[in-house]
Scaffold this active site. Structure first.
Site, short mmCIF file in Angstrom:
data_model
loop_
_atom_site.label_atom_id
_atom_site.label_comp_id
_atom_site.label_asym_id
_atom_site.label_seq_id
_atom_site.Cartn_x
_atom_site.Cartn_y
_atom_site.Cartn_z
N GLU A 1 -26.31 0.05 -69.72
CA GLU A 1 -25.34 -1.03 -69.86
C GLU A 1 -25.82 -2.26 -69.10
O GLU A 1 -26.42 -2.16 -68.03
CB GLU A 1 -23.97 -0.59 -69.32
CG GLU A 1 -22.86 -1.55 -69.67
CD GLU A 1 -21.48 -1.06 -69.22
OE1 GLU A 1 -20.50 -1.50 -69.82
OE2 GLU A 1 -21.40 -0.28 -68.26
N GLU B 1 -15.88 8.96 -68.21
CA GLU B 1 -16.80 8.13 -69.00
C GLU B 1 -18.09 7.99 -68.19
O GLU B 1 -18.02 7.74 -66.99
CB GLU B 1 -16.16 6.75 -69.24
CG GLU B 1 -17.11 5.71 -69.82
CD GLU B 1 -16.48 4.30 -69.93
OE1 GLU B 1 -15.23 4.19 -70.00
OE2 GLU B 1 -17.25 3.33 -69.92
#
Ligand SMILES: *[C@@H]1O[C@H](CO)[C@@H](O)[C@H](O)[C@H]1NC(C)=O
Ligand SMILES: *[C@@H]1O[C@H](CO)[C@@H](O)[C@H](O)[C@H]1NC(C)=O
Length: 319
Positions: free
Chosen positions: A140, A135
């Site tokens: 973020e 991932e």
């Protein structure tokens, strides 16, 4: 003879590296997102106070909207959420395709901001199961943060050096998702305006993520008015050369993280959740006030008017 071999060696090693060009493979702009992405309705795996709605609900309630040159995904900002409901209506979309060696360029004019928000733009192994195949979190952050965190979450034996050629600062070095409460290995950006209100007030900017077996994973960011944004990025050129872009904000080389055993073809995901494992755990010290994160999300719809993604384009380039 020895000189001859040295010359051959340099030709093979140096020239491919400096000429690594990527060509456009897929472009998503405006309505293209409705054709190339799926709207996911799963329970948020990060335990967010969120209700991911399906595509037709998202379109009917205008939580997903496209014009010729914009694509917008937002959270509901009108309804009070009952404690019995799954959470605040929002959107999580995943690309139908997945890409191996590639560079993705996101031209973004607005990202979700505000207390309790946890938006992410990321890539994930289509094959899985997570964390197999890896991932990559490109964008973020949570709550009122103003700087981006890029990180990897992988199977064991993927380690980053604390000091490495990147402009951001290393937060954590072990990418193994099974330890440290799935913190992964992360780099906090030090260039200004990379996240949240500061990003939006500057008109957004460009994020680029290169993922290749040869060079590992790199993330670059340029704010909208940054004089250093490469012309080929600003002009949406069909051919780009990331090697010419200078030092990335975050670099995750394959030196101590064998690429082939940790990564494969990734799909692209945008989501917007609330509270959950990260935003909730740091909420008390986030500057967001006294309510619990969940109560804040349930009772304050008008706090979510700026909780939206506004995308100019997403381009995927391959070698
Ligand atoms: C839907 O959202 C878009 C983008 O914010 C806005 O321009 C449009 O007016 C909205 N449509 C409706 C019917 O509210
Ligand atoms: C980008 O494309 C434009 C028009 O197609 C071209 O004129 C320009 O030279 C290209 N720029 C770069 C940096 O490749």
């Amino acid at each position: 003879m020895h000189i001859g071999y040295a010359a051959v060696y340099l030709t093979l090693v140096v020239i491919p590296a400096t000429c690594a060009r990527f060509r456009i493979a897929d472009t998503f702009k405006g309505r293209d997102f409705f054709d190339g992405f799926n709207w996911e309705t799963l329970d948020d795996p990060t335990d967010g106070r969120v209700n991911f709605v399906d595509k037709s609900t998202a379109m009917k309630s205008n939580l997903s909207f496209a014009s010729a040159d914009k694509f917008i995904m937002r959270a509901d900002h009108a309804k009070v959420v009952s404690p019995d409901d799954r959470g605040r209506d929002s959107v999580r979309i995943t690309s139908q395709k997945a890409w191996d060696d590639s560079t993705i360029v996101l031209d973004l004019s607005h990202m979700p901001e505000g207390c309790a928000t946890w938006p992410a733009f990321w890539t994930l192994s289509q094959q899985g199961p997570w964390p197999h195949g890896g991932e990559v979190d490109v964008i973020e952050g949570v709550n009122l943060q103003n700087s981006n965190l890029a990180s990897l979450h992988t199977t064991p034996d993927c380690i980053m050096d604390t000091q490495r050629p990147q402009s951001g600062s290393t937060v954590s070095t072990d990418c193994d998702a099974t330890i440290n409460n799935n913190q992964g290995c992360g780099t906090q950006f030090t260039v200004p305006k990379s996240y949240g209100t500061s990003f939006n007030n500057a008109g957004g900017g460009w994020y680029a993520m290169q993922k290749t077996a040869a060079d590992g994973i790199s993330v670059w960011f340029w704010s909208r008015m940054d004089p250093d944004v490469p012309a080929e990025v600003r002009n949406n050129n069909d051919s780009i050369s990331p090697k010419s872009w200078g030092m990335p904000s975050a670099w995750f080389p394959s030196t101590n993280c064998d690429y082939a055993s940790h990564f494969n073809a990734h799909e692209i995901i945008f989501d917007l959740t609330f509270c959950g494992d990260w935003a909730n755990s740091v909420y008390p010290n986030s500057g967001c006030g006294g309510d619990s994160c969940t109560d804040f999300v349930n009772n304050n719809p008008s706090a979510f008017t700026k909780a939206y993604w506004e995308v100019n384009s997403l381009r995927v380039y391959t070698t």
